[in-house]
Design a protein around this motif. Sequence first.
Motif, short mmCIF file in Angstrom:
data_model
loop_
_atom_site.label_atom_id
_atom_site.label_comp_id
_atom_site.label_asym_id
_atom_site.label_seq_id
_atom_site.Cartn_x
_atom_site.Cartn_y
_atom_site.Cartn_z
N ARG A 121 9.36 1.33 -9.10
CA ARG A 121 8.64 2.61 -9.17
C ARG A 121 7.19 2.42 -8.72
N GLN A 122 6.66 3.41 -8.05
CA GLN A 122 5.30 3.30 -7.52
C GLN A 122 4.27 3.14 -8.64
N ALA A 123 4.52 3.73 -9.79
CA ALA A 123 3.60 3.54 -10.92
C ALA A 123 3.59 2.07 -11.35
N GLU A 124 4.76 1.45 -11.32
CA GLU A 124 4.85 0.04 -11.69
C GLU A 124 4.19 -0.84 -10.63
N ILE A 125 4.38 -0.49 -9.35
CA ILE A 125 3.71 -1.23 -8.27
C ILE A 125 2.20 -1.16 -8.47
N ALA A 126 1.71 0.04 -8.78
CA ALA A 126 0.27 0.22 -9.02
C ALA A 126 -0.20 -0.71 -10.14
N SER A 127 0.58 -0.80 -11.20
CA SER A 127 0.23 -1.66 -12.33
C SER A 127 0.25 -3.13 -11.92
N ILE A 128 1.23 -3.51 -11.13
CA ILE A 128 1.37 -4.92 -10.71
C ILE A 128 0.22 -5.34 -9.82
N VAL A 129 -0.14 -4.50 -8.84
CA VAL A 129 -1.17 -4.89 -7.87
C VAL A 129 -2.57 -4.46 -8.25
N GLY A 130 -2.69 -3.60 -9.27
CA GLY A 130 -4.01 -3.22 -9.76
C GLY A 130 -4.73 -2.16 -8.95
N ILE A 131 -3.97 -1.21 -8.39
CA ILE A 131 -4.58 -0.08 -7.69
C ILE A 131 -3.95 1.20 -8.23
N SER A 132 -4.50 2.35 -7.86
CA SER A 132 -3.97 3.62 -8.37
C SER A 132 -2.62 3.94 -7.74
N GLU A 133 -1.86 4.76 -8.43
CA GLU A 133 -0.55 5.16 -7.92
C GLU A 133 -0.70 5.96 -6.62
N ALA A 134 -1.73 6.79 -6.55
CA ALA A 134 -1.97 7.56 -5.32
C ALA A 134 -2.26 6.63 -4.15
N ASN A 135 -3.04 5.59 -4.41
CA ASN A 135 -3.35 4.61 -3.37
C ASN A 135 -2.07 3.88 -2.93
N VAL A 136 -1.18 3.58 -3.88
CA VAL A 136 0.09 2.94 -3.54
C VAL A 136 0.89 3.83 -2.58
N ARG A 137 0.97 5.13 -2.89
CA ARG A 137 1.71 6.06 -2.03
C ARG A 137 1.14 6.08 -0.61
N VAL A 138 -0.17 6.14 -0.50
CA VAL A 138 -0.83 6.16 0.81
C VAL A 138 -0.54 4.85 1.55
N LYS A 139 -0.68 3.73 0.86
CA LYS A 139 -0.45 2.44 1.50
C LYS A 139 1.00 2.30 1.96
N ILE A 140 1.95 2.73 1.14
CA ILE A 140 3.36 2.63 1.53
C ILE A 140 3.62 3.45 2.78
N HIS A 141 3.06 4.65 2.83
CA HIS A 141 3.22 5.49 4.03
C HIS A 141 2.66 4.79 5.26
N ARG A 142 1.46 4.23 5.16
CA ARG A 142 0.84 3.55 6.30
C ARG A 142 1.60 2.28 6.69
N ILE A 143 2.08 1.55 5.70
CA ILE A 143 2.85 0.32 5.98
C ILE A 143 4.13 0.68 6.72
N LYS A 144 4.81 1.72 6.27
CA LYS A 144 6.04 2.13 6.95
C LYS A 144 5.76 2.55 8.39
N GLU A 145 4.63 3.21 8.62
CA GLU A 145 4.25 3.58 10.00
C GLU A 145 4.05 2.32 10.85
N LYS A 146 3.35 1.31 10.29
CA LYS A 146 3.12 0.06 11.02
C LYS A 146 4.44 -0.62 11.35
N LEU A 147 5.33 -0.70 10.37
CA LEU A 147 6.62 -1.36 10.58
C LEU A 147 7.47 -0.61 11.60
N THR A 148 7.42 0.72 11.56
CA THR A 148 8.17 1.52 12.53
C THR A 148 7.66 1.24 13.95
#
Length: 157
Positions: A121-148
Amino acid sequence: MEFEAIYNTYWQKIYRVCRGYVNDDDWAKDIAQDTFITVWKNLHTFRQESAVGTWIYRIAVNTCLRQIEREKRLTKVSFPAQIQDVETVPIDQKIALLYQSISELAELDRLIISLELEDIRQAEIASIVGISEANVRVKIHRIKEKLTKKFKRYDRD
């Protein structure tokens, strides 16, 4: 929770996170093993302030980071090309490309996408890496764009 149950529940997930992080099968197995040694040694200190999975992923992340730092300090030695690992199972080409593409990302991005691929879950990812959940969502979107983009580039080659 009993260690054996934790191990059976999380081994494959932790291995895949480590594999995505270091892009090397044997190294990922070693890091996952080190992670579970740490879990086993410290299970009695787990205070249940978070989910056990979050705690284990945090240990895995820290273990990955320490191993990568240690590897950077070591002198590289080349092995002869004729040595082959006969027990290596061939990985599907697209999966290998995915791991290669992930390994080229920045460290935090590698970690986030590896956890996302494990359906954490993105909330758990946020807790693991120490950033906000909103920031996790943005980063995941950008990472997926890079990988695509990387995949599209490889398809043209």
